[in-house]
Design a protein around this motif. Structure first.
Motif, PDB file in Angstrom:
ATOM      1  N   SER A 319     -42.666 -50.571   4.466  1.00 42.63           N
ATOM      2  CA  SER A 319     -43.137 -49.353   4.661  1.00 42.63           C
ATOM      3  C   SER A 319     -43.426 -48.864   5.899  1.00 42.63           C
ATOM      4  O   SER A 319     -43.932 -49.643   6.695  1.00 42.63           O
ATOM      5  CB  SER A 319     -44.391 -48.962   3.713  1.00 42.63           C
ATOM      6  N   CYS A 320     -42.877 -47.711   6.391  1.00 37.22           N
ATOM      7  CA  CYS A 320     -43.084 -47.093   7.866  1.00 37.22           C
ATOM      8  C   CYS A 320     -44.585 -47.138   8.087  1.00 37.22           C
ATOM      9  O   CYS A 320     -45.449 -46.449   7.519  1.00 37.22           O
ATOM     10  CB  CYS A 320     -42.551 -45.744   7.937  1.00 37.22           C
ATOM     11  N   SER A 321     -44.817 -47.843   9.205  1.00 30.66           N
ATOM     12  CA  SER A 321     -46.089 -47.940   9.724  1.00 30.66           C
ATOM     13  C   SER A 321     -46.528 -46.841  10.589  1.00 30.66           C
ATOM     14  O   SER A 321     -48.026 -46.404  10.665  1.00 30.66           O
ATOM     15  CB  SER A 321     -46.354 -49.171  10.585  1.00 30.66           C
ATOM     16  N   PHE A 322     -45.503 -46.069  11.056  1.00 31.51           N
ATOM     17  CA  PHE A 322     -45.779 -44.680  11.677  1.00 31.51           C
ATOM     18  C   PHE A 322     -46.627 -43.584  10.704  1.00 31.51           C
ATOM     19  O   PHE A 322     -47.347 -42.725  11.064  1.00 31.51           O
ATOM     20  CB  PHE A 322     -44.540 -43.969  12.464  1.00 31.51           C
ATOM     21  N   GLU A 323     -46.210 -43.715   9.424  1.00 28.57           N
ATOM     22  CA  GLU A 323     -46.952 -43.013   8.457  1.00 28.57           C
ATOM     23  C   GLU A 323     -48.426 -43.167   8.720  1.00 28.57           C
ATOM     24  O   GLU A 323     -49.127 -42.379   8.335  1.00 28.57           O
ATOM     25  CB  GLU A 323     -46.448 -43.524   7.063  1.00 28.57           C
ATOM     26  N   ARG A 324     -49.010 -44.458   8.993  1.00 28.70           N
ATOM     27  CA  ARG A 324     -50.338 -44.763   8.715  1.00 28.70           C
ATOM     28  C   ARG A 324     -51.080 -44.303  10.261  1.00 28.70           C
ATOM     29  O   ARG A 324     -51.974 -43.807  10.189  1.00 28.70           O
ATOM     30  CB  ARG A 324     -50.491 -46.253   8.375  1.00 28.70           C
ATOM     31  N   ILE A 325     -50.374 -44.662  11.155  1.00 24.69           N
ATOM     32  CA  ILE A 325     -50.615 -44.232  12.591  1.00 24.69           C
ATOM     33  C   ILE A 325     -50.890 -42.726  12.924  1.00 24.69           C
ATOM     34  O   ILE A 325     -51.775 -42.554  13.343  1.00 24.69           O
ATOM     35  CB  ILE A 325     -49.801 -45.015  13.515  1.00 24.69           C
ATOM     36  N   TYR A 326     -49.687 -41.864  12.276  1.00 23.22           N
ATOM     37  CA  TYR A 326     -49.729 -40.685  12.829  1.00 23.22           C
ATOM     38  C   TYR A 326     -49.490 -39.420  11.831  1.00 23.22           C
ATOM     39  O   TYR A 326     -50.092 -38.592  11.452  1.00 23.22           O
ATOM     40  CB  TYR A 326     -49.044 -40.606  13.917  1.00 23.22           C
ATOM     41  N   PHE A 327     -48.330 -39.968  10.940  1.00 22.79           N
ATOM     42  CA  PHE A 327     -47.790 -38.680  10.241  1.00 22.79           C
ATOM     43  C   PHE A 327     -48.597 -38.170   9.109  1.00 22.79           C
ATOM     44  O   PHE A 327     -48.792 -36.922   8.857  1.00 22.79           O
ATOM     45  CB  PHE A 327     -46.153 -38.909   9.704  1.00 22.79           C
ATOM     46  N   SER A 328     -48.938 -39.159   8.476  1.00 22.64           N
ATOM     47  CA  SER A 328     -49.733 -38.754   7.021  1.00 22.64           C
ATOM     48  C   SER A 328     -51.168 -38.197   7.416  1.00 22.64           C
ATOM     49  O   SER A 328     -51.643 -38.695   8.277  1.00 22.64           O
ATOM     50  CB  SER A 328     -49.759 -39.836   6.068  1.00 22.64           C
ATOM     51  N   ARG A 329     -51.547 -37.356   6.337  1.00 18.84           N
ATOM     52  CA  ARG A 329     -52.977 -36.619   6.868  1.00 18.84           C
ATOM     53  C   ARG A 329     -53.917 -37.890   6.700  1.00 18.84           C
ATOM     54  O   ARG A 329     -53.917 -38.790   5.621  1.00 18.84           O
ATOM     55  CB  ARG A 329     -53.107 -35.799   5.707  1.00 18.84           C
TER      56      ARG A 329
END
Length: 631
Positions: A319-329
């Protein structure tokens, strides 16, 4: 993220499982589903600012009645524009037929968009013209409802050319060579074939055409359609679709690269890209919101029954770690804690960089999304300070004043950098971007002691380094610090992404620029040509999608050497302060986000063959001076 990069799109799907009269009686309005879709999309607005679109299906609409509706917009407030239009239709209907304003059946039949199944999409385009034609949902309409299809998704495919050629081989004439159109037509083709297969079977049993239509809608095997259509997709995706007869689906890639969550009760089936959106819109517990299994589809049949079905074998979950770093609220409790942990993991490097001198250090963050990581960083600093106090007290040779000073000391934290304008610096061409970035941020004056203090500013990630060099470091330097330390929650971004984020040109990455500079400084730039030759030789072989040749270039240098060179690159000639850039380690990221290990942009370890092919192609484009996408 000081260097803005384009986000991943967002999806929202709602299937009402009760007749519309139920929602009118319980919630007082036939607009229940529409209102909930509006909430789902607004709570995911962070995922799309280029446009939005919605579609709906009326199940069992009579002949002559519009059964599929779609509205799209690329206006500045696209969501409000769309739902304002829908609300206007509702008010207009009640004004024209006041005597039937409470006739639920009449309202349902006459009002466009009011239906049983809803699909919403938020677009953050990674390339292409920002026009309404590029907004999802895309629709493939037919007079036979079971052949009609609306598709919206959060995805990028790495093998669009291959998929396009397959459509041509099937005898189709696709209008565009894009992953969106390719996905729509690929699923649509197998939907047509499944319809024909069912039709021929029922026809052989002597059913008439109207009876066959009803039987197909009741029994069509959507699972089989998706298995056939998706079997050779390569990319990261969460694709949602509505069929004209009312069945719907959301299918997720085998590696779980793109996110998708769902909630089911006796009233609704809901799917969204983010858990907090579902929780807020439907006021449910986080524990009741589930993740769609990678390689599976959540399929909701015409009757409203939901089931998870395997479409492709599940691969290693990346799963995309950028989701956790930045994209998702960050209001998702898991993401909130992960971001705090990212900040905490950076403390050993930070403390070493300031020589453990907390007295002369000011801690801050940029942008606002980095605040949670800053909280974690400060927790880590306070943890170190606590151990320091214990050690000092145990020495037992402190004066009362010295002991009092130690106990009362607190790390200094200030809001130093302020984003005072929502200027999106990546929307313009490179020549004019530099002028824009100098006006995006402002600073707080009077809190840094000139020539004495070190300023530590934590950021989500550093991609191009442009905003650091042209704006942030320049403004921090005006405060007169002795040293400026920029801390990235993300590791060094070394490789392009091809699964949904607009990071495709390698020369734009400051880490890659640092690599090139190091090779040239040490007389090893010939290795660039050697790597290019390896890529070129492998182009038409399986090896091109199996081996990341660019990794071998980075292997010539340590992680700290690349970081040090980045520090030099982002420090302009007119900067007085010493500048240091600190990046998260891969080990720290994995420890902070143990369930989201998609890290190909940092490590070059791509979860699909197409991804490996993209990085090799991107490197070849760099060497050939081609400013184009690699997929």
């Amino acid at each position: 993220m000081s260097d803005s990069i384009k986000h991943e799109c967002g999806i929202a799907l709602i299937r009402l499982r009760k007749p519309i009269e139920y929602y009118v009686e319980k919630y007082g309005t036939p607009m229940y589903g529409i209102n909930k879709l509006y909430l789902l999309m607004q709570k995911q607005h962070n995922r799309g600012q280029d446009g939005a679109g919605v579609a709906s299906i009326k199940i069992d609409a009579g002949p002559g009645m519009e059964y599929i509706s779609r509205f799209r917009s690329v206006k500045t407030r696209a969501i409000d524009s769309i739902f304002g239009k829908i609300g206007k239709e509702y008010r207009k209907l009640k004004e024209e037929y006041p005597e039937k304003a409470k006739d639920t059946s009449f309202i349902w039949e006459q009002m466009p968009f009011l239906g049983d199944v809803y699909l919403g999409h938020l677009r953050y385009g990674t390339h292409g013209i920002n026009s309404v034609d590029n907004c999802h949902p895309m629709v493939r309409e037919n007079n036979w409802r079971s052949r009609s299809l609306a598709v919206a998704g959060n995805f990028n495919m790495t093998n669009v050319d291959e998929q396009f050629n397959k459509l041509v081989e099937l005898g189709q004439h696709p209008k565009h060579k894009s992953d969106t159109i390719t996905v729509l037509e690929k699923i649509g083709h197998f939907l047509d074939e499944e319809n024909q297969r069912e039709f021929d079977s029922y026809k052989a049993e002597n059913y008439n055409n109207q009876e066959i239509t009803q039987l197909i809608e009741k029994n069509l095997d959507l699972h089989r359609v998706l298995r056939r259509a998706c079997k050779d997709f390569d990319g990261g995706y969460a694709m949602a679709g509505l069929t004209g007869y009312g069945a719907s689906f959301v299918v997720r890639d085998p590696n779980g690269i793109r996110p998708a969550y769902y909630y089911v009760d006796d009233e609704v089936v809901v799917v969204a890209s983010e858990k907090p959106a579902i929780k807020t819109a439907f006021e449910v517990d986080y524990a009741d919101i589930k993740e769609i299994t990678p390689g599976h589809a959540l399929i909701v049949d015409k009757a409203g029954n939901a089931a998870m079905r395997e479409i492709m074998p599940q691969g290693e979950k990346t799963s995309c770690s950028f989701e956790r770093i930045y994209f998702s609220r960050g209001n998702d409790p898991e993401i909130y804690n992960e971001r705090k942990n990212m900040g905490r993991m950076l403390c050993p490097q930070i403390l070493e960089a300031i020589d453990y001198n907390l007295l002369d250090t000011v801690f801050s963050y940029i942008p606002n999304t980095a605040e949670t990581s800053w909280l974690g960083m400060m927790k880590g600093v306070e943890g170190y300070l606590r151990e320091y106090r214990k050690s000092a007290i145990l020495k037992q040779d402190l004066s009362e004043e010295e002991l009092d000073n130690i106990l009362q000391f607190r790390p200094r934290s200030e809001k130093l950098v302020i984003k005072d304008a929502k200027l999106r610096t990546f929307i313009t061409d490179n020549d004019s971007r530099d002028d824009l970035v100098t006006h995006v941020y402002d600073t707080t004056y009077g809190v840094v002691r000139k020539g004495i203090d070190t300023v530590v500013v934590i950021d989500d990630s550093i991609v191009r380094g442009t905003t650091l060099e042209k704006s942030i470091i320049k403004m921090l330097d005006k405060l007169g610090p002795k040293k400026i330390i920029i801390v990235s929650c993300a590791p060094q971004i070394r490789y392009p992404d091809c699964y949904g984020i607009d990071m495709s040109r390698m020369k734009e990455f400051v880490a890659f620029r640092a690599l090139i500079a190091l090779l040239k400084e040490r007389g090893q730039d010939y290795k660039l040509e050697e790597t290019y030759d390896k890529c070129a030789a492998a182009v038409n072989t399986p090896l091109f999608k199996q081996r990341n040749f660019v990794q071998e270039l980075y292997d010539n240098f340590t992680y700290d050497e690349v970081s040090a060179k980045v520090s030099e690159i982002v420090k302009a000639d007119d900067i007085n302060a010493e500048v240091q850039v600190i990046f998260q380690r891969i080990e720290g990221l994995h420890q902070a986000c143990p369930n989201h290990k998609g890290d190909w942009y940092f490590t070059g370890n791509y979860p699909t063959p197409g991804g490996t092919g993209v990085v090799n192609r991107a490197f070849m484009n760099y060497m050939e001076n081609k400013a184009v996408r690699a997929y």
